[in-house]
Scaffold this active site. Structure first.
Site, PDB file in Angstrom:
ATOM      1  N   GLU A  95       0.805  -1.225   0.000  1.00  0.00           N
ATOM      2  CA  GLU A  95       0.000   0.000   0.000  1.00  0.00           C
ATOM      3  C   GLU A  95       0.838   1.276   0.000  1.00  0.00           C
ATOM      4  OE1 GLU A  95      -2.936  -2.296   3.128  1.00  0.00           O
ATOM      5  OE2 GLU A  95      -1.818  -0.542   3.745  1.00  0.00           O
ATOM      6  N   CYS A 121       2.813   8.736   1.637  1.00  0.00           N
ATOM      7  CA  CYS A 121       3.363   7.760   2.580  1.00  0.00           C
ATOM      8  C   CYS A 121       3.700   6.499   1.787  1.00  0.00           C
ATOM      9  CB  CYS A 121       2.297   7.490   3.648  1.00  0.00           C
ATOM     10  SG  CYS A 121       2.775   6.224   4.799  1.00  0.00           S
ATOM     11  N   CYS A 132       5.552  -5.517  14.966  1.00  0.00           N
ATOM     12  CA  CYS A 132       4.960  -4.705  16.038  1.00  0.00           C
ATOM     13  C   CYS A 132       3.582  -5.259  16.397  1.00  0.00           C
ATOM     14  CB  CYS A 132       4.844  -3.247  15.605  1.00  0.00           C
ATOM     15  SG  CYS A 132       6.429  -2.505  15.199  1.00  0.00           S
ATOM     16  N   CYS A 135       0.299  -3.855  14.686  1.00  0.00           N
ATOM     17  CA  CYS A 135       0.348  -3.608  13.238  1.00  0.00           C
ATOM     18  C   CYS A 135      -0.104  -4.813  12.435  1.00  0.00           C
ATOM     19  CB  CYS A 135       1.785  -3.233  12.872  1.00  0.00           C
ATOM     20  SG  CYS A 135       2.061  -3.108  11.118  1.00  0.00           S
TER      21      CYS A 135
HETATM   22  S1  SF4 Z   1       5.342  -2.059   9.200  1.00  0.00           S
HETATM   23 FE1  SF4 Z   1       4.292  -2.559  11.095  1.00  0.00          FE
HETATM   24  S2  SF4 Z   1       5.532  -4.205  11.988  1.00  0.00           S
HETATM   25 FE2  SF4 Z   1       6.802  -3.164  10.471  1.00  0.00          FE
HETATM   26  S3  SF4 Z   1       7.922  -1.594  11.612  1.00  0.00           S
HETATM   27 FE3  SF4 Z   1       6.071  -0.610  10.760  1.00  0.00          FE
HETATM   28  S4  SF4 Z   1       4.591  -0.771  12.432  1.00  0.00           S
HETATM   29 FE4  SF4 Z   1       6.211  -2.248  12.908  1.00  0.00          FE
END
Ligand code: SF4
Length: 369
Positions: A95, A121, A132, A135
């Site tokens: 994306e 972005c 994370c 996420c």
């Molecule tokens: S894409 Fe998601 S898992 Fe990867 S660094 Fe960014 S927030 Fe963390």
């Protein structure tokens, strides 16, 4: 004579700096003409580059490819932001988001000029290995790095799709899918290509790398001295919580990350941005705000408070606006620059990985438009 050297590094024409392209072409000024077609006209067919000799156009078409990404879905938010889902040639999806923001400038006579500010972005990887907790992308694991040309092409396609003039000032944030410092070679090359004056001319000062904190890579980026801006996803003020949110904190804890940030060459007019994702009842209290202030002592910083954007199955909740304001007021009162990020595109699943996840769950058949 119009010819192309045989020693080329990639078939993707967007992977080349102007110097690299000049080194491949005889005569070299043809590279500037090609750059103009690619980045000022958004041309996708070598055959249409009419000021190039026919034999060169044919040689280019036999050597390089222009389009590597396909827009397979675009969602527009009520606030004007647009989220794009791209498909790569090897059938992966990722994306990018176009963010439209209001911009106010104070003229010398004190009057206010209102306008629009565009930020794109970008994604730097397909998937991500940082994992994370909050996420979507992290949950899907890592597939591969995006090539520099694939990173650059996101900007070209979004500008073309929105009829944005090549001369319109843009900001770039590497804050989409992936950890940009985990793909530093390709990301740093993309930064150089995007900043080419003959091309998109997006100054490195307008490009921000947002990292979850790979400390040695922050050092490596600093040594490159690109002039790029730095944003750190801090999110917590103690290692226990940060390790839970960003598991990589076990290898590079808050102290290690901040010590590399202190050594990073920051433009005298700029500040390091610290992203702080506010989660209800987890890190949104005044005790955390005080600790944050102590941690950032001595760093030319600004704090961006982001309200957690809940998604299906998430164990976290969006904080109360009152608590966020108290947190921000405390920091501002103590002299820290602090903003509360307007949640752009809440209605289009704008947190990273959410559109891709939604599409794969819905098993939507892809359409080009
Ligand atoms: S894409 Fe998601 S898992 Fe990867 S660094 Fe960014 S927030 Fe963390």
């Amino acid at each position: 004579m119009n010819s192309i050297s045989q020693s080329f590094k990639s078939k993707n024409i967007y992977s080349y700096t102007l110097d690299e392209l000049m080194g491949l072409l005889e005569p070299s000024f043809r590279a500037k003409q090609i750059y103009h077609w690619l980045y000022h006209q958004y041309e996708t067919d070598f055959g249409n580059m009419k000021n190039l000799p026919k034999n060169l156009r044919e040689a280019l078409a036999n050597t390089f490819e222009i389009t590597h990404l396909e827009i397979i879905k675009c969602q527009q938010s009520q606030d004007g932001s647009k989220k794009y889902l791209f498909k790569t040639r090897d059938q992966h999806t990722f994306e990018a988001v176009l963010l439209k923001m209001r911009d106010k400038k104070i003229r010398q006579d004190g009057s206010i000029q209102e306008g629009e500010k565009w930020t794109i972005c970008l994604s730097s990887q397909i998937g991500c290995r940082v994992g994370c907790l909050f996420c979507y992308t992290g949950k899907g694991g890592f597939i591969r790095h995006l090539e520099s040309g694939e990173i650059v092409e996101q900007v070209v396609q979004i500008k073309r799709d929105n009829y944005i003039s090549p001369h319109k000032r843009m900001n770039i944030v590497y804050m989409g899918m992936g950890e940009p410092l985990d793909n530093l070679d390709n990301v740093s090359m993309a930064i150089r290509i995007l900043s080419e004056l003959e091309g998109l001319s997006i100054s490195t000062r307008r490009q921000t790398i947002s990292t979850s904190g790979i400390a040695p890579k922050i050092e490596e980026l600093g040594r490159m001295n690109l002039g790029v801006q730095l944003a750190i996803s801090l999110h917590a003020v103690d290692d226990e919580l940060r390790s839970k949110l960003i598991p990589m904190n076990r290898a590079y804890n808050i102290e290690k990350v901040l010590s590399q940030v202190r050594a990073f060459p920051v433009d005298s007019r700029k500040r390091v941005m610290f992203e702080y994702l506010m989660i209800k009842g987890v890190n949104d209290d005044l005790k955390s705000a005080k600790k944050l202030l102590q941690l950032l002592d001595g760093i030319k910083s600004k704090v961006n408070l982001i309200l957690f954007n809940p998604h299906e199955g998430s164990e976290f909740e969006r904080p109360n606006l009152d608590d966020v304001r108290k947190f921000a007021d405390f920091l501002i009162h103590k002299g820290l620059l602090c903003t509360i990020r307007e949640s752009k595109g809440l209605d289009i699943s704008a947190a990273c990985g959410q559109l891709r996840e939604k599409i794969s769950k819905e098993n939507v058949s892809y359409e080009t438009f």
